[in-house]
Design an enzyme around this catalytic site. Structure first.
Site, PDB file in Angstrom:
ATOM      1  N   GLU A  80      -5.182  -2.985  -7.642  1.00 50.86           N
ATOM      2  CA  GLU A  80      -3.940  -3.761  -7.661  1.00 50.86           C
ATOM      3  C   GLU A  80      -4.107  -5.113  -6.974  1.00 50.86           C
ATOM      4  OE1 GLU A  80      -1.548  -0.630  -6.163  1.00 50.86           O
ATOM      5  OE2 GLU A  80      -1.673  -1.217  -4.066  1.00 50.86           O
ATOM      6  N   HIS A  95      -0.081   9.423  -3.828  1.00 51.53           N
ATOM      7  CA  HIS A  95      -0.998   8.326  -3.456  1.00 51.53           C
ATOM      8  C   HIS A  95      -1.547   8.703  -2.085  1.00 51.53           C
ATOM      9  CE1 HIS A  95      -2.760   4.447  -2.890  1.00 51.53           C
ATOM     10  NE2 HIS A  95      -1.810   3.937  -2.145  1.00 51.53           N
ATOM     11  N   GLU A 147       0.866 -14.953 -23.862  1.00 51.91           N
ATOM     12  CA  GLU A 147      -0.248 -14.520 -24.713  1.00 51.91           C
ATOM     13  C   GLU A 147      -1.167 -13.508 -24.033  1.00 51.91           C
ATOM     14  OE1 GLU A 147      -3.264 -16.630 -27.366  1.00 51.91           O
ATOM     15  OE2 GLU A 147      -1.760 -18.190 -27.063  1.00 51.91           O
ATOM     16  N   SER A 167     -10.927 -15.751 -32.205  1.00 51.57           N
ATOM     17  CA  SER A 167     -11.843 -16.611 -32.977  1.00 51.57           C
ATOM     18  C   SER A 167     -13.196 -16.704 -32.272  1.00 51.57           C
ATOM     19  CB  SER A 167     -11.243 -18.016 -33.100  1.00 51.57           C
ATOM     20  OG  SER A 167     -11.183 -18.612 -31.813  1.00 51.57           O
ATOM     21  N   GLY A 212       6.413   5.421 -12.760  1.00 51.65           N
ATOM     22  CA  GLY A 212       7.239   6.628 -12.855  1.00 51.65           C
ATOM     23  C   GLY A 212       8.051   6.713 -14.143  1.00 51.65           C
ATOM     24  N   GLU A 228       0.915 -20.097 -23.308  1.00 50.50           N
ATOM     25  CA  GLU A 228      -0.549 -20.007 -23.314  1.00 50.50           C
ATOM     26  C   GLU A 228      -1.077 -19.088 -22.207  1.00 50.50           C
ATOM     27  OE1 GLU A 228      -3.664 -20.298 -25.244  1.00 50.50           O
ATOM     28  OE2 GLU A 228      -2.083 -21.618 -25.958  1.00 50.50           O
TER      29      GLU A 228
HETATM   30  P1  NDP Z   1      10.269   4.283  -4.722  1.00 49.87           P
HETATM   31  O1  NDP Z   1      10.323   3.002  -3.978  1.00 49.87           O
HETATM   32  O2  NDP Z   1      10.726   4.248  -6.145  1.00 49.87           O
HETATM   33  O3  NDP Z   1      11.111   5.384  -3.905  1.00 49.87           O
HETATM   34  C1  NDP Z   1      12.445   5.256  -3.778  1.00 49.87           C
HETATM   35  C2  NDP Z   1      13.010   6.553  -3.234  1.00 49.87           C
HETATM   36  O4  NDP Z   1      12.641   6.705  -1.876  1.00 49.87           O
HETATM   37  C3  NDP Z   1      14.522   6.501  -3.282  1.00 49.87           C
HETATM   38  O5  NDP Z   1      15.028   7.796  -3.489  1.00 49.87           O
HETATM   39  C4  NDP Z   1      14.851   5.982  -1.903  1.00 49.87           C
HETATM   40  O6  NDP Z   1      16.122   6.329  -1.447  1.00 49.87           O
HETATM   41  C5  NDP Z   1      13.816   6.694  -1.078  1.00 49.87           C
HETATM   42  N1  NDP Z   1      13.564   5.971   0.171  1.00 49.87           N
HETATM   43  C6  NDP Z   1      13.232   4.657   0.296  1.00 49.87           C
HETATM   44  N2  NDP Z   1      13.057   4.332   1.576  1.00 49.87           N
HETATM   45  C7  NDP Z   1      13.321   5.456   2.264  1.00 49.87           C
HETATM   46  C8  NDP Z   1      13.338   5.765   3.635  1.00 49.87           C
HETATM   47  N3  NDP Z   1      13.054   4.857   4.570  1.00 49.87           N
HETATM   48  N4  NDP Z   1      13.657   7.025   3.976  1.00 49.87           N
HETATM   49  C9  NDP Z   1      13.947   7.962   3.050  1.00 49.87           C
HETATM   50  N5  NDP Z   1      13.953   7.727   1.739  1.00 49.87           N
HETATM   51  C10 NDP Z   1      13.642   6.501   1.366  1.00 49.87           C
HETATM   52  O7  NDP Z   1       8.839   4.912  -4.579  1.00 49.87           O
HETATM   53  P2  NDP Z   1       7.728   5.094  -5.731  1.00 49.87           P
HETATM   54  O8  NDP Z   1       8.172   6.132  -6.679  1.00 49.87           O
HETATM   55  O9  NDP Z   1       7.304   3.759  -6.227  1.00 49.87           O
HETATM   56  O10 NDP Z   1       6.518   5.655  -4.836  1.00 49.87           O
HETATM   57  C11 NDP Z   1       6.510   6.970  -4.345  1.00 49.87           C
HETATM   58  C12 NDP Z   1       5.068   7.393  -4.141  1.00 49.87           C
HETATM   59  O11 NDP Z   1       4.414   7.447  -5.399  1.00 49.87           O
HETATM   60  C13 NDP Z   1       4.251   6.433  -3.283  1.00 49.87           C
HETATM   61  O12 NDP Z   1       3.332   7.186  -2.542  1.00 49.87           O
HETATM   62  C14 NDP Z   1       3.531   5.590  -4.311  1.00 49.87           C
HETATM   63  O13 NDP Z   1       2.309   5.047  -3.830  1.00 49.87           O
HETATM   64  C15 NDP Z   1       3.250   6.640  -5.366  1.00 49.87           C
HETATM   65  N6  NDP Z   1       3.014   6.102  -6.708  1.00 49.87           N
HETATM   66  C16 NDP Z   1       3.952   5.271  -7.261  1.00 49.87           C
HETATM   67  C17 NDP Z   1       3.797   4.829  -8.550  1.00 49.87           C
HETATM   68  C18 NDP Z   1       4.903   4.099  -9.233  1.00 49.87           C
HETATM   69  O14 NDP Z   1       4.961   4.169 -10.428  1.00 49.87           O
HETATM   70  N7  NDP Z   1       5.817   3.416  -8.571  1.00 49.87           N
HETATM   71  C19 NDP Z   1       2.566   5.130  -9.329  1.00 49.87           C
HETATM   72  C20 NDP Z   1       1.710   6.107  -8.695  1.00 49.87           C
HETATM   73  C21 NDP Z   1       1.922   6.529  -7.402  1.00 49.87           C
HETATM   74  P3  NDP Z   1      17.416   5.432  -1.818  1.00 49.87           P
HETATM   75  O15 NDP Z   1      17.959   6.025  -3.045  1.00 49.87           O
HETATM   76  O16 NDP Z   1      18.339   5.589  -0.674  1.00 49.87           O
HETATM   77  O17 NDP Z   1      16.954   4.027  -1.993  1.00 49.87           O
HETATM   78 MG    MG Z   2      -0.858   1.437  -5.998  1.00 47.86          MG
HETATM   79 MG    MG Z   3      -5.387 -19.978 -28.075  1.00 44.25          MG
END
Ligand code: NDP
Ligand code: MG
Ligand code: MG
EC number: 1.1.1.86
Length: 337
Positions: free
Chosen positions: A195, A108, A231, A252, A134, A227
């Site tokens: 979003e 991202h 739905e 409909s 993910g 509703e």
């Molecule tokens: P997550 O919130 O799922 O990431 C969690 C991971 O990051 C865990 O391993 C966590 O460690 C670690 N983490 C969290 N905070 C910290 C910190 N302060 N320092 C170090 N590690 C940390 O992230 P997403 O997968 O949702 O997002 C990752 C990227 O992907 C972002 O840039 C997002 O915008 C992008 N993205 C996400 C999508 C999605 O489906 N969610 C879709 C498309 C893009 P711990 O195990 O200790 O908690």
């Molecule tokens: Mg987003």
């Molecule tokens: Mg209806």
């Protein structure tokens, strides 16, 4: 028409010759690490020492190291921790382990677009952003499919940044579905707008307002829930398969007439003007500034709103109704989730 890349346009051999560090093992992190590994790529997961995810990544057969160590080892570093934590981890553990010729990647564009991360000029900076959660990225890959993705290049020091990003996207399974080229700015701005205005913000408030209107008028909350929320999925599934045309073909004529006469009164010129304002605040950095500040000051307002939203009547009624429909595979979000 946008140019769309498929398997035949990507050379998986490029990423297979690289050492790839996946920083973070959450929603995207686990999917990238496991899909790339299954595609024959040399992967290591980078996590902080107290990370809850270490055991999970190891159990999945992945090598895990501290973020700094993984970044020093890797040719390609993909940053997959929450957007608001990326700048801190980048400064603490990644920046000093980036050397000329390495590639820094994102899923991202937030931190590059809003300049909270400014990598040195002699590294490549690119993006592979799956257009799906993910867990879908992993599930569809395992079923020999893929989730579409966007690729972008911010810095092209090597002259081969795009080829590598495409190769990475192939390893992830995204070129099975289609990969579109974009810029960090376009990806970030359209993603945030989508979003806020439509997918999360717009849809949630639409559901809440519809539910509230019916309940306030004395109708049964259970009926209002079915509703206005339940739905909605059935309607969106029709749109997903055949656009608005198929949805309108399937409902409909009465529903279609109501759509035409009432839809534009709900999403009216004022709503459209507000959408433009929301987009402008994304483009000029106001939204990013506020969100970064909210995180830096303890997320009080965010957590307060989250709690209030979780406790609202719509959610209480919905949880009860969903528990009677096990075929939905209902999920309950608990405090702390
Ligand atoms: P997550 O919130 O799922 O990431 C969690 C991971 O990051 C865990 O391993 C966590 O460690 C670690 N983490 C969290 N905070 C910290 C910190 N302060 N320092 C170090 N590690 C940390 O992230 P997403 O997968 O949702 O997002 C990752 C990227 O992907 C972002 O840039 C997002 O915008 C992008 N993205 C996400 C999508 C999605 O489906 N969610 C879709 C498309 C893009 P711990 O195990 O200790 O908690
Ligand atoms: Mg987003
Ligand atoms: Mg209806």
């Amino acid at each position: 028409m946008a140019k769309i890349y498929y398997d035949k346009d990507a050379d998986l051999g490029i990423i297979r010759k690289k050492k790839v560090a996946i920083v973070g093992y959450g929603s995207q992190g686990h999917a990238h690490a496991l899909n790339l590994k299954d595609s024959g790529v040399d992967v290591r997961v980078g996590l902080h020492s107290s990370s809850k995810s270490i055991a999970k990544a190891k159990a999945a057969g992945l090598e895990v190291s501290p973020v700094a160590e993984a970044s020093a080892w890797a040719d390609v570093i993909m940053v997959l921790i929450p957007d608001t934590s990326q700048a801190k981890i980048y400064n603490e553990a990644i920046a000093s382990n980036l050397s000329a010729g390495k590639t820094l990647m994102f899923a991202h564009g937030f931190n590059i677009r809003f300049k909270t991360i400014e990598p040195r000029a002699d590294v490549d900076v690119s993006m592979v952003a799956p257009k799906g959660p993910g867990h879908r990225v992993r599930e569809t890959f395992e079923a020999n499919g893929g989730v579409p993705a966007l690729i972008a290049v911010h810095q092209n020091a090597s002259g081969k940044a795009k080829e590598l990003a495409l190769s990475y996207a192939a390893g992830l399974g995204a070129t099975r579905a289609g990969v579109l080229e974009t810029t960090f700015a376009e990806e970030t701005e359209t993603d945030l707008f989508g979003e806020q205005a439509v997918l999360c913000g717009g849809a949630s408030e639409l559901v809440k307002a519809g539910f509230q209107t019916l309940v306030d008028a004395g109708y049964q909350p259970e009926i209002a829930y079915f509703e206005c929320l339940h739905e909605l999925k059935l309607i969106v599934d029709l749109m997903y398969r055949g656009g608005l045309n198929y949805m309108r073909y399937s409902v409909s004529d009465t529903a279609e007439y109501g759509d035409y006469v009432s839809g534009p009164r709900v999403i009216n010129p004022e709503t459209r003007a507000t959408m433009k304002k929301i987009l402008a605040e994304i483009q000029d950095g106001t939204f990013a500034k506020n969100w970064i500040e909210e995180n830096a000051t303890g997320r009080k307002s965010f957590e307060g709103t989250r709690q209030k939203e979780r406790d609202q009547k719509l959610e209480v009624v919905g949880a009860e109704l969903r528990s009677m429909m096990p075929f939905l595979d209902p999920v309950t979000i608990k405090p702390g989730d």
